[in-house]
Design a protein around this motif. Structure first.
Motif, PDB file in Angstrom:
ATOM      1  N   PHE A   1       0.881  -1.177   0.000  1.00  0.00           N
ATOM      2  CA  PHE A   1       0.000   0.000   0.000  1.00  0.00           C
ATOM      3  C   PHE A   1       0.912   1.219   0.000  1.00  0.00           C
ATOM      4  CE2 PHE A   1      -4.464   1.294   1.280  1.00  0.00           C
ATOM      5  CZ  PHE A   1      -4.274   2.639   1.020  1.00  0.00           C
ATOM      6  N   ALA A   2       0.694   2.141  -0.909  1.00  0.00           N
ATOM      7  CA  ALA A   2       1.542   3.337  -0.938  1.00  0.00           C
ATOM      8  C   ALA A   2       0.707   4.577  -1.190  1.00  0.00           C
ATOM      9  CB  ALA A   2       2.614   3.197  -2.014  1.00  0.00           C
ATOM     10  N   PHE A   3       1.032   5.604  -0.421  1.00  0.00           N
ATOM     11  CA  PHE A   3       0.454   6.921  -0.698  1.00  0.00           C
ATOM     12  C   PHE A   3       1.335   7.627  -1.690  1.00  0.00           C
ATOM     13  CE2 PHE A   3      -1.418   6.631   3.666  1.00  0.00           C
ATOM     14  CZ  PHE A   3      -2.730   6.877   3.322  1.00  0.00           C
ATOM     15  N   LEU A   4       0.710   8.368  -2.591  1.00  0.00           N
ATOM     16  CA  LEU A   4       1.452   9.218  -3.516  1.00  0.00           C
ATOM     17  C   LEU A   4       0.966  10.630  -3.239  1.00  0.00           C
ATOM     18  CD1 LEU A   4       3.433   9.119  -5.918  1.00  0.00           C
ATOM     19  CD2 LEU A   4       1.464   8.881  -7.429  1.00  0.00           C
ATOM     20  N   ILE A   5       1.848  11.441  -2.668  1.00  0.00           N
ATOM     21  CA  ILE A   5       1.404  12.777  -2.289  1.00  0.00           C
ATOM     22  C   ILE A   5       2.255  13.836  -2.968  1.00  0.00           C
ATOM     23  CG2 ILE A   5       0.556  11.953  -0.052  1.00  0.00           C
ATOM     24  CD1 ILE A   5       3.080  13.353   1.166  1.00  0.00           C
ATOM     25  N   GLY A   6       1.792  15.043  -2.845  1.00  0.00           N
ATOM     26  CA  GLY A   6       2.517  16.156  -3.449  1.00  0.00           C
ATOM     27  C   GLY A   6       1.525  17.227  -3.851  1.00  0.00           C
TER      28      GLY A   6
END
Ligand SMILES: Nc1ncnc2c1ncn2[C@@H]1O[C@H](COP(=O)(O)OP(=O)(O)OP(=O)(O)O)[C@@H](O)[C@H]1O
Ligand SMILES: [Mg+2]
Lengths: 267, 287
Positions: free
Chosen positions: A30-35
């Protein structure tokens, strides 16, 4: 399973949307991709879905590589990669069940399997009782659940979610997020691109990839990730991002809810 | 089954445009049908005339029996020649007296027979063209014992010109209508594609194959085309009945022609649809 190797995506008129990005997401992760807005989150997801090809480097998904994949293999890849949008993209004239059946028919599922599978998928997303409801009769959270069930129709290895809670209130957002976590627990990898910091705070142990102006500025899986020297070095990048977000104009979809508020309690 | 159902739904949703394209295909094939009817009747009527296309070689009186036999076998061996018939001087006189009854009294009194013997030559079906007739005639003329060669050159020419004009007109008129028809079918299909762009995007997103996505639109073109073909059949039949009743006895078209016409409609519609699909769905899975 998903690997970015020195990936650059250049758009002729807007420059580099992504620049020399490398990371690896394992099966079932599970990975968050933020920015901040314009950082390249959507671009990164579209590269995984092979809607566009990188202008430099290579994206590999399962056994497919962006530099070798052929046009007619893309449908097969797409069946292994579910995509969920901020705006759901359901067909308004079809019921919840029919929207899911639509994806099954489109990907050639045998007729006899469609009905039971739709019911099972609706059960997975907690909507068994709303099978016959039209999208117009469902709440935002429920609509997103239908969209998630549709994305799961082809038994994908990974779900890509682009701002899936962007149109939802906090309660619904948390519900949808918890659903992603459940599905992940059952083995589907998830990459969730979001502005929603409440979600990050709910699961601090989760992998985070942070993009900024097309560069990968933070990857929680490799703390040693090359980070450009920043004046506020030392603080958690996540909360820097929150601060950035608060300053950026025209970001109506960004939710700064929660008692902590923007730029609040850094650990 | 799905492509057919979806194609029908698309057509029913745009009744005006669908009717227009079916009508256009129908009209273009109707023109072809009318000329087909004309051509068919001309050829049937003239087939009998054509069958009679024969070349008559008049022989000199000096020809001996051996030479005659030789000449007959030689001419009979030409690839173009179906049959060679010898008409002797006596037979010629007999025929003449029978056909020209007003002179029947005169003939028996003639002391010498003024009519020459002749060879009547019939050509095989494939060689009844002006060119072939002329060529065979020229070859006959070079024989020593052949005095004169006659053939119905004008008739032969006229039959062929008539048929060429009919064919050419059908081609030009039918062709222009077919182009209009294809544009209309193309537009209908394009609108169907636009009307379903959301569904197409979802299908592309979940991994439907491009064939699966495109098929209903091709079938839509096919259905329009076949319906147009059926319409043309009906129109041509009405025209046939009117002609048959009001003008003269007309022959109806052979079944294979009708089948070919309807098939042509289907192909026309499908090709038009294919063009639109190519253009509108060019970016499916393009990365
Ligand atoms: N199809 C495109 N053509 C040209 N430029 C594009 C295209 N798609 C994205 N970009 C540019 O690439 C950059 C990154 O865009 P992207 O949509 O990936 O950002 P994002 O992180 O998803 O932003 P947001 O949070 O607002 O959704 C932006 O500068 C954008 O203008
Ligand atoms: Mg985006």
């Amino acid at each position: 399973m998903i690997r970015f190797r020195n990936v650059t995506k250049h758009y002729p008129r807007s420059g580099n949307a992504l620049e020399d990005i490398s990371f690896h997401i394992r099966k079932g992760e599970f990975a968050f991709l933020i920015g901040p807005s314009g950082a390249g989150k959507t671009t990164a997801l579209r590269l995984v879905h092979m809607e566009t090809a990188p202008t430099g480097g290579e994206v590999t998904v399962s056994r497919y590589s962006s530099s070798r994949i052929r046009r007619r293999e893309i449908p097969q890849l797409r069946r292994r990669v579910g995509f969920v949008f901020q705006d759901f993209r359901l067909l308004e004239r079809l019921t919840a069940a029919e929207n899911i059946a639509f994806a099954l028919q489109a990907t050639g599922a045998p007729r006899a399997e469609i009905r039971p599978k739709v019911m099972r998928l609706l059960g997975h997303v907690g909507l068994a009782s709303r099978a016959k409801a039209y999208p117009g009769e469902l709440s935002g959270g429920e609509r997103q659940r239908v969209a998630i069930a549709r994305a799961l129709a082809t038994d994908p290895l990974v779900l890509l979610a682009d701002e899936p809670t962007g149109n939802l209130d906090e309660r619904a957002s948390i519900g949808v997020f918890e659903l992603f976590r459940q599905l992940n627990a059952l083995g589907t990898a998830v990459i969730l691109a979001t502005h929603d910091t409440t979600l990050l705070r709910r699961s601090p142990e989760t992998r985070v990839l942070e993009l900024e102006s097309g560069r990968l500025v933070y990857d929680s899986a490799s703390d040693a990730a090359a980070r450009p020297a920043r004046p506020s070095a030392g603080a958690s990048p996540i909360f820097e991002f929150v601060a950035d977000a608060a300053d950026a104009p025209g970001r109506s979809e960004t939710r700064q809810a929660g008692p902590e508020g923007p730029g609040g309690s850094a650990p | 089954m799905r492509p057919f159902r979806e194609a029908l739904v698309s057509l029913i949703r745009r009744p005006v445009l669908a009717t227009l394209s079916v009508t256009a295909i129908g009209l273009s094939l109707f023109i072809v049908g009318l000329f087909g009817l004309t051509a068919h009747n001309i050829s049937r009527a003239l087939a009998s005339v054509e069958e009679k296309v024969e070349i008559v070689a008049y022989l000199t009186d000096e020809i001996g029996e051996d030479q005659l036999r030789l000449v007959r076998t030689e001419i009979g061996a030409y690839p173009e020649v179906a049959s060679v018939e010898y008409v002797s001087k006596t037979e010629a006189l007999y025929n003449a007296s029978r056909e020209l009854t007003e002179f029947s009294d005169v003939f028996p009194d003639l002391e010498i027979n003024p009519l020459p013997a002749s060879l009547e030559i019939r050509l095989r079906p494939g060689h009844r063209t002006p060119g072939a007739v002329q060529e065979v005639a020229a070859r006959l003329g070079s024989y020593e014992f052949v005095d004169d060669v006659r053939f119905g050159r004008e008739w032969v020419d006229r039959i062929h010109t008539l048929r060429r004009i009919a064919g050419g007109t059908a081609l030009v008129l039918g062709g222009s209508f077919a182009i209009v028809a294809m544009l209309l079918v193309g537009t209908t299909v394009r609108m169907s594609i636009h009307a379903r762009s959301t569904e197409i995007a979802i299908m592309e997103n979940v991994g439907a194959t491009s064939g699966f996505i495109q098929r209903p639109f091709l079938v839509e073109g096919l259905i329009s085309g076949v319906l147009g073909g059926l319409l043309a059949w009906a129109l041509t039949y009405v025209a046939y009945r009117l002609l048959d009743r009001a003008v003269f006895a007309v022959l109806w078209l052979p079944d294979p022609w009708i089948l070919a016409g309807i098939l042509a409609g289907g192909i026309l519609g499908m090709v038009a649809a294919q063009r639109s699909v190519r253009r509108e769905l060019r970016n499916l899975y393009a990365i």
